[in-house]
Design a protein around this motif. Structure first.
Motif, PDB file in Angstrom:
ATOM      1  N   ASP A  44       0.871  -1.172   0.000  1.00 47.86           N
ATOM      2  CA  ASP A  44       0.000   0.000   0.000  1.00 47.86           C
ATOM      3  C   ASP A  44       0.912   1.229   0.000  1.00 47.86           C
ATOM      4  O   ASP A  44       1.635   1.460   0.976  1.00 47.86           O
ATOM      5  CB  ASP A  44      -0.888  -0.019   1.243  1.00 47.86           C
ATOM      6  CG  ASP A  44      -1.809   1.198   1.301  1.00 47.86           C
ATOM      7  OD1 ASP A  44      -1.696   2.081   0.418  1.00 47.86           O
ATOM      8  OD2 ASP A  44      -2.631   1.253   2.224  1.00 47.86           O
TER       9      ASP A  44
ATOM     10  N   ARG B  99     -14.658  -1.523 -15.648  1.00 45.08           N
ATOM     11  CA  ARG B  99     -15.151  -0.869 -14.439  1.00 45.08           C
ATOM     12  C   ARG B  99     -16.229   0.158 -14.763  1.00 45.08           C
ATOM     13  O   ARG B  99     -17.280   0.197 -14.106  1.00 45.08           O
ATOM     14  CB  ARG B  99     -13.989  -0.191 -13.715  1.00 45.08           C
ATOM     15  CG  ARG B  99     -14.383   0.378 -12.370  1.00 45.08           C
ATOM     16  CD  ARG B  99     -13.139   0.660 -11.538  1.00 45.08           C
ATOM     17  NE  ARG B  99     -13.468   1.490 -10.396  1.00 45.08           N
ATOM     18  CZ  ARG B  99     -12.917   2.674 -10.139  1.00 45.08           C
ATOM     19  NH1 ARG B  99     -11.994   3.155 -10.962  1.00 45.08           N
ATOM     20  NH2 ARG B  99     -13.287   3.363  -9.077  1.00 45.08           N
ATOM     21  N   VAL B 129      -6.522  -3.966  -8.407  1.00 46.25           N
ATOM     22  CA  VAL B 129      -6.589  -3.119  -7.219  1.00 46.25           C
ATOM     23  C   VAL B 129      -8.020  -2.985  -6.697  1.00 46.25           C
ATOM     24  O   VAL B 129      -8.239  -2.853  -5.488  1.00 46.25           O
ATOM     25  CB  VAL B 129      -5.959  -1.729  -7.513  1.00 46.25           C
ATOM     26  CG1 VAL B 129      -6.895  -0.857  -8.341  1.00 46.25           C
ATOM     27  CG2 VAL B 129      -5.531  -1.028  -6.236  1.00 46.25           C
ATOM     28  N   ASN B 130      -9.013  -3.079  -7.569  1.00 46.47           N
ATOM     29  CA  ASN B 130     -10.393  -2.920  -7.112  1.00 46.47           C
ATOM     30  C   ASN B 130     -10.876  -4.098  -6.276  1.00 46.47           C
ATOM     31  O   ASN B 130     -11.776  -3.944  -5.452  1.00 46.47           O
ATOM     32  CB  ASN B 130     -11.324  -2.701  -8.302  1.00 46.47           C
ATOM     33  CG  ASN B 130     -10.959  -1.454  -9.076  1.00 46.47           C
ATOM     34  OD1 ASN B 130     -10.466  -1.520 -10.197  1.00 46.47           O
ATOM     35  ND2 ASN B 130     -11.164  -0.299  -8.465  1.00 46.47           N
ATOM     36  N   GLU B 133      -9.404  -2.761  -2.917  1.00 44.84           N
ATOM     37  CA  GLU B 133      -9.927  -1.495  -2.403  1.00 44.84           C
ATOM     38  C   GLU B 133     -11.449  -1.449  -2.372  1.00 44.84           C
ATOM     39  O   GLU B 133     -12.024  -0.839  -1.482  1.00 44.84           O
ATOM     40  CB  GLU B 133      -9.385  -0.324  -3.241  1.00 44.84           C
ATOM     41  CG  GLU B 133      -7.887  -0.109  -3.072  1.00 44.84           C
ATOM     42  CD  GLU B 133      -7.519   1.370  -2.986  1.00 44.84           C
ATOM     43  OE1 GLU B 133      -8.218   2.194  -3.595  1.00 44.84           O
ATOM     44  OE2 GLU B 133      -6.512   1.688  -2.298  1.00 44.84           O
ATOM     45  N   ASP B 134     -12.080  -2.065  -3.361  1.00 43.43           N
ATOM     46  CA  ASP B 134     -13.532  -1.939  -3.449  1.00 43.43           C
ATOM     47  C   ASP B 134     -14.284  -3.225  -3.119  1.00 43.43           C
ATOM     48  O   ASP B 134     -15.496  -3.314  -3.294  1.00 43.43           O
ATOM     49  CB  ASP B 134     -13.930  -1.470  -4.868  1.00 43.43           C
ATOM     50  CG  ASP B 134     -13.204  -0.205  -5.263  1.00 43.43           C
ATOM     51  OD1 ASP B 134     -12.856   0.573  -4.357  1.00 43.43           O
ATOM     52  OD2 ASP B 134     -12.974   0.006  -6.475  1.00 43.43           O
ATOM     53  N   GLU B 162      -1.150   3.877 -11.211  1.00 45.21           N
ATOM     54  CA  GLU B 162      -1.897   4.351 -10.044  1.00 45.21           C
ATOM     55  C   GLU B 162      -1.031   5.278  -9.184  1.00 45.21           C
ATOM     56  O   GLU B 162      -1.504   6.276  -8.637  1.00 45.21           O
ATOM     57  CB  GLU B 162      -2.400   3.170  -9.202  1.00 45.21           C
ATOM     58  CG  GLU B 162      -3.328   2.193  -9.925  1.00 45.21           C
ATOM     59  CD  GLU B 162      -4.718   2.782 -10.256  1.00 45.21           C
ATOM     60  OE1 GLU B 162      -5.038   3.875  -9.776  1.00 45.21           O
ATOM     61  OE2 GLU B 162      -5.469   2.127 -11.018  1.00 45.21           O
ATOM     62  N   GLU B 167      -5.076  10.929  -8.828  1.00 45.56           N
ATOM     63  CA  GLU B 167      -6.299  10.321  -8.312  1.00 45.56           C
ATOM     64  C   GLU B 167      -6.177   8.797  -8.178  1.00 45.56           C
ATOM     65  O   GLU B 167      -7.181   8.089  -8.097  1.00 45.56           O
ATOM     66  CB  GLU B 167      -7.497  10.724  -9.195  1.00 45.56           C
ATOM     67  CG  GLU B 167      -7.510  10.215 -10.656  1.00 45.56           C
ATOM     68  CD  GLU B 167      -6.680  11.085 -11.629  1.00 45.56           C
ATOM     69  OE1 GLU B 167      -5.439  11.142 -11.455  1.00 45.56           O
ATOM     70  OE2 GLU B 167      -7.266  11.683 -12.564  1.00 45.56           O
ATOM     71  N   GLY B 168      -4.929   8.267  -8.107  1.00 45.13           N
ATOM     72  CA  GLY B 168      -4.720   6.814  -8.199  1.00 45.13           C
ATOM     73  C   GLY B 168      -5.136   5.997  -6.983  1.00 45.13           C
ATOM     74  O   GLY B 168      -5.087   6.462  -5.855  1.00 45.13           O
ATOM     75  N   ASP B 169      -5.501   4.735  -7.238  1.00 44.26           N
ATOM     76  CA  ASP B 169      -5.756   3.757  -6.182  1.00 44.26           C
ATOM     77  C   ASP B 169      -4.461   3.007  -5.912  1.00 44.26           C
ATOM     78  O   ASP B 169      -4.019   2.233  -6.750  1.00 44.26           O
ATOM     79  CB  ASP B 169      -6.812   2.735  -6.622  1.00 44.26           C
ATOM     80  CG  ASP B 169      -8.175   3.376  -6.849  1.00 44.26           C
ATOM     81  OD1 ASP B 169      -8.540   4.283  -6.071  1.00 44.26           O
ATOM     82  OD2 ASP B 169      -8.859   2.974  -7.820  1.00 44.26           O
ATOM     83  N   ASN B 171      -3.475   1.018  -3.176  1.00 39.16           N
ATOM     84  CA  ASN B 171      -3.374  -0.061  -2.193  1.00 39.16           C
ATOM     85  C   ASN B 171      -3.415  -1.429  -2.866  1.00 39.16           C
ATOM     86  O   ASN B 171      -4.494  -1.956  -3.147  1.00 39.16           O
ATOM     87  CB  ASN B 171      -4.485   0.071  -1.151  1.00 39.16           C
ATOM     88  CG  ASN B 171      -4.321  -0.978  -0.070  1.00 39.16           C
ATOM     89  OD1 ASN B 171      -3.323  -1.705  -0.061  1.00 39.16           O
ATOM     90  ND2 ASN B 171      -5.283  -1.066   0.825  1.00 39.16           N
TER      91      ASN B 171
END
Ligand SMILES: Cc1cc2nc3c(=O)[nH]c(=O)nc-3n(C[C@H](O)[C@H](O)[C@H](O)COP(=O)(O)O)c2cc1C
Ligand SMILES: Cc1cc2nc3c(=O)[nH]c(=O)nc-3n(C[C@H](O)[C@H](O)[C@H](O)COP(=O)(O)O)c2cc1C
Ligand SMILES: Cc1cc2nc3c(=O)[nH]c(=O)nc-3n(C[C@H](O)[C@H](O)[C@H](O)COP(=O)(O)O)c2cc1C
Ligand SMILES: Cc1cc2nc3c(=O)[nH]c(=O)nc-3n(C[C@H](O)[C@H](O)[C@H](O)COP(=O)(O)O)c2cc1C
Lengths: 355, 355, 355, 355
Positions: A44, B99, B129-130, B133-134, B162, B167-169, B171
């Motif tokens: 992360d 997505r 990554v989603n 994270e999601d 990212e 605005e990157g994700d 994690n």
């Protein structure tokens, strides 16, 4: 201030470093180290831990400001700006050679000012050659440690600089004398760590073995690739013959990457990678090939001549880059980074295959 | 369309890729692979068989269009043009990250349009990554598969992109979660193959071992040498500091040739060589050093912005070149090509000797 | 003469070779061979013996004029000029592909003219692909041998040239057929040596093994570095797409030095080093790494378009250089030269370490 | 002075060397030797001992002026200027080829003048080829030794120069004759050391083995990198063909660093590193890789055409640099320097791995 005084010379060094191109053309050879992208990362980025412990102090990143200055009016402000930045970011710093402060007590506060602004790691600084030529002893060390409440003491070795300066001290014969002096100091005063520090030409494997025997706890490789002392002196020298002479040595020295590898191959203590460190990428590569921490001088000097905030900017940028590189090589912590795989290419390869 | 929406960003990516120079300067290192001319050939150029089987489908050449787009008005046309070409030549294609289609069902037909034009191999696309994270799960995968009637599913890993996007994700910690998700999907829904896909920085040997353990059937190395995501973001970023930051990473990544060799050295599944593939020569070299198929994005994107025929032209030219190279190295079939002798030179050699 | 006729094409080849830059940019890699100066020499420069025996004939130097032409009006004069020079210097020569002469007997004397001017070594020339595509047999060989009273017969392999020519014959499948044809010819007619000859892209080690099995007595490596057939065709082609296509192959092929090393590593017969040989130094290096003789085409073609004396000049200059090099590496004879020590550098090294 | 006389030729050589660029482009390969900085030095720069013993004489530095001239009016002054400098600095010198003095006794004092100015090491000089072609014997050697009261005798080998000079003596066959001649001289006259000397193209390992067998006590490698005899002759030659011919050999020869390594690998006697030595750094590197002393010609010739002081300046600068390098690699004495670690890079590496 007399033209031949240490003060004048030290100020001239600062100005030359600020205004002239004093860096090695050949680079640090860190470009010959290739870190390996980890496509899955498994980290992360917002939780990368760059902290280390160095000489008993916790630092928020493996990065210290290398020894730069002290001993003249301008030095006070520079050291103050560095100290404020180091405190803000919880890093460490070295002061420049304390000889001027030892010779003239009115200059002491150009060094001690750092303690008005930081309680972080501060490293004192004395020249190895003076222990031989001027008979310095453990009491001199004690005075220097107290001057800045030093957490560690760096002894710098600068044979090239001395050889090229017309006014240089060039007797490094009998350097083993330091063994007793360090032991005596530790017995009589405080058990703080001692660091052998080169100023830009690097230590070799053979050096590291001797430094280990002398009893040094750490080695700051001070390798080639950044500030070149032959270049600095070249710009100062007026005499045409001496100028040409110094020119022969502009590129002399062991590149920082090579010096880290050489020193680490025989030395178990703390290794600091200094000399031409200019980015977080450089730090990451240094750590991967064996350093425990990195030091930076020239870019910090330039920033510190302006303000403390400028110093913070430079350091923060490097740390942000370091974190991103760690994220990309899949390392959460410095410990992980030190164990990550890397590739050595081109000229640097010649160094590791040298017997 | 909002300036910060995924749609707007995706469209901006397309335009930057079309108008700016976004390719790595360092190349794929396929230039360091030398195929060996067979002076007697012993082949009939008019009977070279370039067909392969990929994920259960027969393709007329080891060439797919890599994941590019979906999720905005322009995407529909691009995907249509690619699908028509792929159908005509009996190749395969990936759609871009689904997505946007998952978040906004009105965008679904910008992806599903491909099935109006081709019954060839279509590969779905979701971001790794989603899943972290999601909290995405097997049901999300199912929706995505159904959206394009996917024959295989690609999960893309894009830590660099990212990390550089403001605005990157960022994690990627806990990527192992995919093991269960994939197993669950295969049990609950369909046993289609899963591909781990990098988007231009390559996978390392260590990555490949983990991906194997997670249960991926194929790896698309998505190596460096073609589209550089740091370059794409560099052109989008306005802020001077962030621009400079992204600049540090323009050349970051494992070159495609190196990534193919690294991945193949530990992974027995399907290996797709994507990233900077620009000619039939590149395809032939990729196959010789370990790939089972190649993927191309940037040149196809540029062609697809014009017409389906343009896409066909680009692909046909590559296939003709591939056939000629096979004729010259004396290989009738892709199977033969994969066993042909080659020479590895220069920088690429450093990669294969890395322990 | 019809625009599509062999004659017209052959003439166009001559003109393109004479007026355009048709040579490989990458060189023969003979520059990567370093001969070693012998400071004491121990030779008499005036008594260096460069003679060899080749295919039963004594030559005054290990140098032949490679196959160039035949089959059209201009060819007659060229072959005459070459033959006169070869007679004068007691070297050898090849004629160009005899197919035109076989198809049209009025063209025979454009080949047979050589026998009006020389009794030295003459090598006939036929294309391998015609034995497959046109069903040629031992009788065709006999006609060709008789046409020039050939001392040896070269069968040329030119897959690249055929692949790039829009009108090319591209079926090389079943090349083993030559085994019987050669055996049959030798049994039925004359026991002369057969040479497999590449036209500028080199033979590989694998090729050499097959050629040995087929029964060839000699191999003319015809490697890359000199005349590039892709370049020749590139200049002839008008169609933009085909032009671009040929461009991809301008540098394709095994450099002459590499091909000599590859072939020699598995083949005990006669090895001729052709392709980019431009000086006595090139000849000396070729011999040192394994060739028994060298061949030259392009510079001879250019000279022969002017006069026989020009051809003599070019050849004499090369021989004088060869003698001087032999003197400097301390070799009295070609036999000695073949045993002299040499150093292999850079790219050529990759070839000898290839498994 | 006749245009074709030795005198005229020798004078022309001097002028060409003074006014034209006659140096190899490829260098000595000493740049591929990397000495290793010793950060602690452990030396006193003011007490570095550069003295050596060479052929029974003590020299204050491992540096001699290589054979340059004799035999014409200008030569007298040059030799005088060199001798004065050599006496002043306690170094050594060679005189040029003494053939002119042997043929014409009125020229003797252009050589013997050196003994009016120095009692240091003087090395006589004769050409190897004359022992073969002109039947020279031990009496000729005796005359030459006496001419300059030589402490050692150099026999020069110059096959390249002879091969390129239109008027050259090119019969080096039977060089073993020197074995008896040297033995005879030593028995009949004086037991002084004999040195085999190349004039700029280097000796190989094989040469060194033969020279050892012939009985030479020392080898002056006279390697490539400095004065190129092909270049000197190139500038003298008027005829266009001969000029082009000499051009082929401008870069011929074994670079000085390679020649030192080759010779030292098989020869235990004295090794002198001459050819392109231009700085104290060059000297230090030569000593580290195996030389016992270095020789310099071209820069000394240029200085000696002006004055004795100029010669002193050039030599002193080199010695000062040598001392500084020794200080930086931590070597007090030449003996230490010869044992110091070094790195061999790039092209020079090919030489040491050559079997
Ligand atoms: C102006 C200046 C003054 C320095 N003074 C000292 C010093 O007093 N003591 C010391 O150990 N190093 C000194 N150094 C050397 C630095 O600590 C560092 O080792 C060297 O500059 C290489 O790092 P860089 O390339 O980041 O500048 C000085 C460097 C600079 C630029
Ligand atoms: C405009 C554009 C959009 C892309 N979008 C995706 C994506 O959504 N998902 C994905 O896995 N890869 C995506 N990629 C990456 C490509 O599939 C490919 O891996 C990469 O561009 C390298 O190939 P190239 O050099 O041929 O362009 C995209 C590439 C481009 C140029
Ligand atoms: C104009 C021209 C025509 C040639 N024709 C033939 C031919 O008919 N048969 C053949 O075996 N090689 C032919 N060659 C190839 C040469 O024999 C030789 O292998 C090749 O040109 C490489 O040598 P070079 O670099 O010295 O030109 C031809 C070459 C040239 C330049
Ligand atoms: C003008 C000139 C004359 C020379 N004459 C002789 C000679 O007579 N005998 C000899 O052994 N070497 C002779 N040499 C060769 C030198 O001794 C030396 O080996 C060579 O020049 C390479 O050294 P440098 O690069 O320092 O010039 C001569 C060199 C020069 C430049």
């Amino acid at each position: 201030m007399n033209n031949n005084s240490i003060e004048f010379r030290k100020l001239e060094h600062l100005l030359v470093c600020n205004y002239c191109d004093v860096e090695y053309k050949k680079g640090t050879l860190l470009d010959d180290v290739e870190l390996i992208h980890r496509g899955i990362s498994n980290c992360d980025l917002n939780n990368i831990d760059t902290s280390i412990e160095l000489f008993g102090k916790k630092l928020d990143a493996p990065l210290i400001v290398a020894a730069i200055t002290g001993g003249h009016s301008k030095a006070r402000e520079i050291n103050k700006n560095i100290a404020k930045a180091v405190e803000e970011l919880n890093l460490g710093m070295g002061v420049g050679s304390q000889r001027a402060g030892l010779l003239n007590s009115s200059l002491i506060d150009t060094y001690s000012v750092v303690r008005d602004y930081t309680s972080s790691l501060v490293i004192g600084n004395l020249g190895a050659v003076n222990f031989i030529e001027d008979g310095w002893d453990e009491d001199i060390i004690d005075k220097s440690v107290n001057m800045v409440d030093a957490n560690a003491m760096a002894i710098h070795f600068n044979p090239l600089q001395e050889a090229i300066q017309p006014e240089g001290d060039v007797n490094f014969k009998g350097i083993y004398i330091l063994k007793n002096t360090i032991e005596d100091y530790k017995k009589k005063y405080k058990n703080i760590p001692f660091i052998a520090k080169q100023v830009g030409e690097g230590f070799s494997r053979e050096d590291a073995e001797i430094l280990k025997n002398i009893g040094f706890d750490g080695i700051d490789v001070g390798g080639s690739g950044g500030t070149s002392w032959a270049a600095v002196e070249y710009h100062r020298i007026k005499d045409e013959n001496l100028k040409n002479f110094s020119k022969q040595f502009l590129e002399w020295g062991i590149p920082t990457a090579a010096s880290i590898l050489e020193v680490r191959s025989v030395f178990d203590g703390t290794v600091i990678g200094t000399g031409g460190i200019r980015s977080g990428m450089d730090i990451a590569k240094s750590m991967a090939i064996g350093a425990d921490c990195c030091g930076v001088a020239l870019p910090i000097l330039k920033a510190a001549l302006r303000s403390s905030d400028e110093v913070i900017n430079v350091l923060e940028k490097m740390i942000k880059e370091l974190k991103t590189v760690m994220f990309l090589v899949g390392c959460d912590s410095i410990e992980d980074l030190k164990k990550s795989r890397y590739i050595i290419k081109n000229e640097l390869k010649e160094w590791i295959s040298s017997k």
